[in-house]
Structures are given as structure tokens and as C-alpha cells.
Motif scaffolding. Structure first.
Motif, PDB file in Angstrom:
ATOM      1  N   ILE A  64       0.831  -1.206   0.000  1.00 15.21           N
ATOM      2  CA  ILE A  64       0.000   0.000   0.000  1.00 15.21           C
ATOM      3  C   ILE A  64       0.866   1.257   0.000  1.00 15.21           C
ATOM      4  N   GLU A  65       1.977   1.230   0.748  1.00 15.52           N
ATOM      5  CA  GLU A  65       2.856   2.404   0.746  1.00 15.52           C
ATOM      6  C   GLU A  65       3.385   2.687  -0.652  1.00 15.52           C
ATOM      7  N   ARG A  66       3.703   1.633  -1.387  1.00 11.73           N
ATOM      8  CA  ARG A  66       4.197   1.786  -2.749  1.00 11.73           C
ATOM      9  C   ARG A  66       3.156   2.483  -3.634  1.00 11.73           C
ATOM     10  N   ILE A  67       1.911   2.044  -3.528  1.00  6.46           N
ATOM     11  CA  ILE A  67       0.841   2.653  -4.322  1.00  6.46           C
ATOM     12  C   ILE A  67       0.619   4.099  -3.903  1.00  6.46           C
ATOM     13  N   ALA A  68       0.648   4.361  -2.587  1.00  7.18           N
ATOM     14  CA  ALA A  68       0.446   5.731  -2.099  1.00  7.18           C
ATOM     15  C   ALA A  68       1.560   6.653  -2.579  1.00  7.18           C
ATOM     16  N   MET A  69       2.806   6.152  -2.577  1.00  8.21           N
ATOM     17  CA  MET A  69       3.927   6.962  -3.039  1.00  8.21           C
ATOM     18  C   MET A  69       3.765   7.333  -4.510  1.00  8.21           C
ATOM     19  N   LEU A  70       3.305   6.389  -5.311  1.00  7.22           N
ATOM     20  CA  LEU A  70       3.100   6.673  -6.731  1.00  7.22           C
ATOM     21  C   LEU A  70       1.904   7.590  -6.939  1.00  7.22           C
ATOM     22  N   LYS A  71       0.829   7.326  -6.205  1.00  5.95           N
ATOM     23  CA  LYS A  71      -0.404   8.089  -6.386  1.00  5.95           C
ATOM     24  C   LYS A  71      -0.222   9.555  -6.003  1.00  5.95           C
ATOM     25  N   TYR A  72       0.564   9.790  -4.926  1.00  5.27           N
ATOM     26  CA  TYR A  72       0.730  11.160  -4.433  1.00  5.27           C
ATOM     27  C   TYR A  72       2.113  11.744  -4.719  1.00  5.27           C
ATOM     28  N   SER A  73       2.912  11.050  -5.538  1.00  7.65           N
ATOM     29  CA  SER A  73       4.254  11.532  -5.926  1.00  7.65           C
ATOM     30  C   SER A  73       5.124  11.812  -4.700  1.00  7.65           C
ATOM     31  N   ILE A  74       5.210  10.824  -3.810  1.00 12.24           N
ATOM     32  CA  ILE A  74       6.020  10.936  -2.589  1.00 12.24           C
ATOM     33  C   ILE A  74       7.281  10.108  -2.782  1.00 12.24           C
ATOM     34  N   ASP A  75       8.450  10.681  -2.453  1.00 12.35           N
ATOM     35  CA  ASP A  75       9.716  10.007  -2.751  1.00 12.35           C
ATOM     36  C   ASP A  75      10.391   9.393  -1.535  1.00 12.35           C
ATOM     37  N   ASP A  76       9.765   9.488  -0.337  1.00 11.57           N
ATOM     38  CA  ASP A  76      10.374   8.928   0.871  1.00 11.57           C
ATOM     39  C   ASP A  76       9.284   8.291   1.723  1.00 11.57           C
ATOM     40  N   ILE A  77       9.335   6.969   1.861  1.00  9.65           N
ATOM     41  CA  ILE A  77       8.289   6.242   2.582  1.00  9.65           C
ATOM     42  C   ILE A  77       8.226   6.627   4.060  1.00  9.65           C
ATOM     43  N   ARG A  78       9.336   7.120   4.595  1.00 11.86           N
ATOM     44  CA  ARG A  78       9.377   7.458   6.026  1.00 11.86           C
ATOM     45  C   ARG A  78       8.449   8.612   6.377  1.00 11.86           C
ATOM     46  N   LEU A  79       8.084   9.425   5.394  1.00 15.04           N
ATOM     47  CA  LEU A  79       7.171  10.537   5.650  1.00 15.04           C
ATOM     48  C   LEU A  79       5.821  10.058   6.166  1.00 15.04           C
ATOM     49  N   PHE A  80       5.412   8.859   5.770  1.00 20.16           N
ATOM     50  CA  PHE A  80       4.122   8.339   6.209  1.00 20.16           C
ATOM     51  C   PHE A  80       4.079   8.086   7.707  1.00 20.16           C
ATOM     52  N   PHE A  81       5.246   7.833   8.305  1.00 15.42           N
ATOM     53  CA  PHE A  81       5.277   7.407   9.704  1.00 15.42           C
ATOM     54  C   PHE A  81       5.856   8.461  10.652  1.00 15.42           C
ATOM     55  N   GLU A  82       6.333   9.580  10.118  1.00 16.31           N
ATOM     56  CA  GLU A  82       6.876  10.641  10.975  1.00 16.31           C
ATOM     57  C   GLU A  82       5.767  11.494  11.584  1.00 16.31           C
ATOM     58  N   ASN A  83       4.579  11.460  10.983  1.00 19.31           N
ATOM     59  CA  ASN A  83       3.413  12.197  11.496  1.00 19.31           C
ATOM     60  C   ASN A  83       3.663  13.696  11.611  1.00 19.31           C
ATOM     61  N   ASP A  84       4.383  14.246  10.651  1.00 13.16           N
ATOM     62  CA  ASP A  84       4.545  15.695  10.566  1.00 13.16           C
ATOM     63  C   ASP A  84       3.218  16.285  10.087  1.00 13.16           C
ATOM     64  N   ILE A  85       2.615  17.158  10.899  1.00  9.68           N
ATOM     65  CA  ILE A  85       1.297  17.674  10.570  1.00  9.68           C
ATOM     66  C   ILE A  85       1.297  18.462   9.271  1.00  9.68           C
ATOM     67  N   ARG A  86       2.444  19.065   8.918  1.00  9.27           N
ATOM     68  CA  ARG A  86       2.526  19.812   7.668  1.00  9.27           C
ATOM     69  C   ARG A  86       2.399  18.873   6.469  1.00  9.27           C
ATOM     70  N   PHE A  87       2.919  17.668   6.617  1.00 11.69           N
ATOM     71  CA  PHE A  87       2.802  16.669   5.550  1.00 11.69           C
ATOM     72  C   PHE A  87       1.386  16.108   5.488  1.00 11.69           C
ATOM     73  N   LEU A  88       0.840  15.744   6.649  1.00  9.94           N
ATOM     74  CA  LEU A  88      -0.462  15.100   6.688  1.00  9.94           C
ATOM     75  C   LEU A  88      -1.590  16.038   6.267  1.00  9.94           C
ATOM     76  N   LYS A  89      -1.424  17.362   6.502  1.00  8.62           N
ATOM     77  CA  LYS A  89      -2.450  18.321   6.117  1.00  8.62           C
ATOM     78  C   LYS A  89      -2.714  18.320   4.615  1.00  8.62           C
ATOM     79  N   GLN A  90      -1.751  17.878   3.837  1.00  3.45           N
ATOM     80  CA  GLN A  90      -1.901  17.898   2.377  1.00  3.45           C
ATOM     81  C   GLN A  90      -2.910  16.862   1.888  1.00  3.45           C
ATOM     82  N   PHE A  91      -3.317  15.958   2.792  1.00  2.00           N
ATOM     83  CA  PHE A  91      -4.227  14.889   2.384  1.00  2.00           C
ATOM     84  C   PHE A  91      -5.594  15.025   3.012  1.00  2.00           C
TER      85      PHE A  91
END
Length: 334
Positions: free
Chosen positions: A307-334
Motif C-alpha cells: 500500500i505504501e508503494r501505491i500511495a507513493m506513486l499516487k501522491y508523488s512521494i519520494d520517501d516512505i518514512r514521511l508516512f510514519f513521521e506524522n509531521d502535521i505539515r505533511f499530513l495536512k496535504q491529504f
């Protein structure tokens, strides 16, 4: 006793607040108060007088308690009235904005994938994340000495217990309990000893299985193409490349055209114009033997995706670790 009652009433008239009332309550009803002392002194009174005197003391005690409760209610009411008169609320002011939470991008993609397959007639099955070696490897045609185990860096709890490296064990557990036809997906967390910008020790997979009479590779191709077109768009190109998995034969890697460069070639797709999206294949007859299916009568296909692979492609994300750091600035984009 009558003098005590009158004295109490005079003192009650001088009460101005709850603190004054508390002092009087302690004076008369406290552990060392007047009424308590009088009750204790009954032992010194002649036996024939005790009942009458005890009754009178208790009557005075109940009278004092009642009067104190009434006075307390009156003081609290007056305090509330003063508070309401002294405070004001401007109802014309705009309210404070409280931001609402939303789904994590991984959960959004997982829900979207699940919904697509449910619409295609697949059910959803789950299984344990702490798994027996038998279900995680042996029953999937990966014996202890098989080199395919090197492909999956496993967390071992003991020689026979692991953190599951894929959700394929759910397929074995379901087939053990259910006769064909079966058609389901198995979403969930999986674990592998790997960590970099494209791998994490814990990630999410969705694997699927369809078994019935007459299932062919064409059925596999049709189902996966339909899924990928719903997930990434009708115009996305799809291709199947020969590959190897111990539990499927033949096996294939499934690619989609690079959604970032539209197949022209870029850093993400390593100038190939294609992105690997999942693995799939026809279920190996050896696997059917483990669950008691007759491979001469039944056939089926299986597939799996991260699922992370699909999410990275779907949202053009280049670092899987962003999903688990819980930075609110990142999560707000979704």
C-alpha cells in the motif's frame, strides 16, 4: 439545649458567605464541636435521664443540620446571581475554529483499494500478525532450506514463530476452512528487517486470491488490469513480466506506465518509463496440496501489493518514512 439553639440562630444571622457558614458548621457539628461533645457527655448523666436528654440533643442536631443546608443553598444561589450579573457573553463574536482530523494517506489508499475489490465481488479476510512459520513459509511452498526465504528479511520470535512477512498466510488459513470457490483479499500490516527511503520495518499489504474451476491467467490479467485502471486512470498502460514466486507458477511482476513522466523516462522510473506495482501468478499446485484442494480440479490466481508503494506513486512521494513521521505539515496535504 434551648439556649444552645438560640445562640446558634443568632450566629447564623451573621453569616455572609460560605466560609462563615463552614466555621459555624465545624463549631457545632465538627469532631470537637458542641453537639458532638454533648453526645459524648451522656455517659456522665444518670441512666434514667439519658434517653430524654439524648433525644433532645439529636433533635437540636437535626435542626442545626437543616438550617445549615438551607443557608448553604441560599448563599450558593446568591453567589450564582452575583456572578451572572457581573459577567457577560457577547453572542455576536464568531466561534473558534476547531480543525477536524482526516484519514491518514495510507488508510485512504487502503480503503480505496479495498473498495475497488469489494465492488469486483471480493470479500475481505484477516489473520494474525504474529504467525507460525508453517503458515508464513512452509504451506506456501517455502521450506526451511529454500533460498526464497532470503528474499524476505524476517523477524523471528522463535524458530517456529515469526512476524508475518506478507499477508499470504491468510490465504492458507482461509483455504483450510473453506472449499472452492473462494475469492477474497487480505489487507494488513506486515514486517521485514529493512529500512531506507523506500522500505520500513512495518508496512501494509493487500493480497488477493481467487480459486475455482477453470480459472486461467486471462482471469488474473483481466482482474488486475481492471483494478489498476480504476486506481490510476483508464489510460494508464499495464504490462506483465515473467518472474518467480515459490507459491505461484507461472509468476509475473506487474508494471504500470510511469505516472510522473508518462513513459518518457525519469529518475523515479530509472529512465525505463515503467514502475513495478505488484506481483502475481497462478497458484502453485503444491500450495493446493497443503490445504486439501485437488489441483486437477481447481486452479486459481494470487496477487499482492504494498500500500505504501501505491500511495507513493499516487501522491508523488519520494520517501516512505514521511508516512510514519506524522509531521502535521505533511499530513495536512491529504
Amino acid at each position: 439545649m434551648e439556649d444552645l439553639k438560640q445562640t446558634f440562630l443568632e450566629e447564623l444571622k451573621s453569616v455572609r458567605n460560605l466560609a462563615d457558614l463552614s466555621n459555624i458548621k465545624v463549631k457545632y457539628l465538627g469532631k470537637k464541636g458542641i453537639i458532638t461533645s454533648d453526645l459524648k457527655s451522656l455517659s456522665k448523666v444518670p441512666p434514667e435521664e439519658r434517653p430524654l436528654l439524648g433525644k433532645r440533643i439529636n433533635e437540636i442536631k437535626q435542626f442545626i443540620e437543616t438550617e445549615l443546608d438551607l443557608q448553604e443553598s441560599r448563599l450558593k444561589h446568591e453567589e450564582l446571581k452575583r456572578q451572572l450579573l457581573s459577567e457577560s457573553l457577547d453572542i455576536t463574536l464568531s466561534g473558534k475554529f476547531i480543525p477536524f482530523g482526516t484519514l491518514h494517506p495510507i488508510n485512504k489508499v487502503l480503503s480505496e483499494v479495498t473498495e475497488i475489490f469489494i465492488k469486483m465481488g471480493f470479500s475481505v479476510e484477516e489473520g494474525p500478525e504474529v504467525e507460525l512459520d508453517y503458515y508464513n513459509f512452509e504451506a506456501l511452498n517455502i521450506p526451511r532450506d529454500h533460498p526464497a526465504r532470503d528474499m524476505q528479511d524476517t523477524f523471528y520470535i522463535s524458530d517456529d514463530i515469526v512476524l508475518r512477512t506478507h499477508t499470504s498466510p491468510v490465504q492458507i488459513r482461509v483455504m483450510e476452512k473453506r472449499k472452492p470457490p473462494v475469492r477474497f483479499i487480505a489487507p494488513g500490516k506486515v514486517y521485514r528487517c529493512d529500512a531506507d527511503i523506500t522500505h520500513t520495518p512495518m508496512f501494509h499489504q493487500v493480497e488477493g486470491l481467487m480459486v475455482d474451476k477453470g480459472i486461467t491467467f486471462s482471469n488474473l490479467k483481466g482482474v488486475l488490469e481492471a483494478f489498476l485502471h480504476q486506481m490510476f486512470g483508464e489510460n494508464i498502460p499495464v504490462r506483465f513480466r515473467p518472474s518467480f514466486f515459490p507459491f505461484t507458477e507461472p509468476s509475473a511482476e506487474v508494471d504500470i506506465g510511469c505516472i510522473l513522466c508518462n513513459g518518457a523516462g525519469c529518475r523515479v522510473c530509472k529512465t525505463s518509463g515503467w514502475l513495478e506495482i505488484m506481483g502475481a501468478g497462478m497458484v502453485n499446485p503444491r500450495v493446493f496440496e497443503y490445504v486439501g484442494y485437488d489441483p486437477e480440479e481447481y486452479s486459481g490466481f494470487a496477487f499482492g501489493m504494498g500500500i505504501e508503494r501505491i500511495a507513493m506513486l499516487k501522491y508523488s512521494i519520494d520517501d516512505i518514512r514521511l508516512f510514519f513521521e506524522n509531521d502535521i505539515r505533511f499530513l495536512k496535504q491529504f
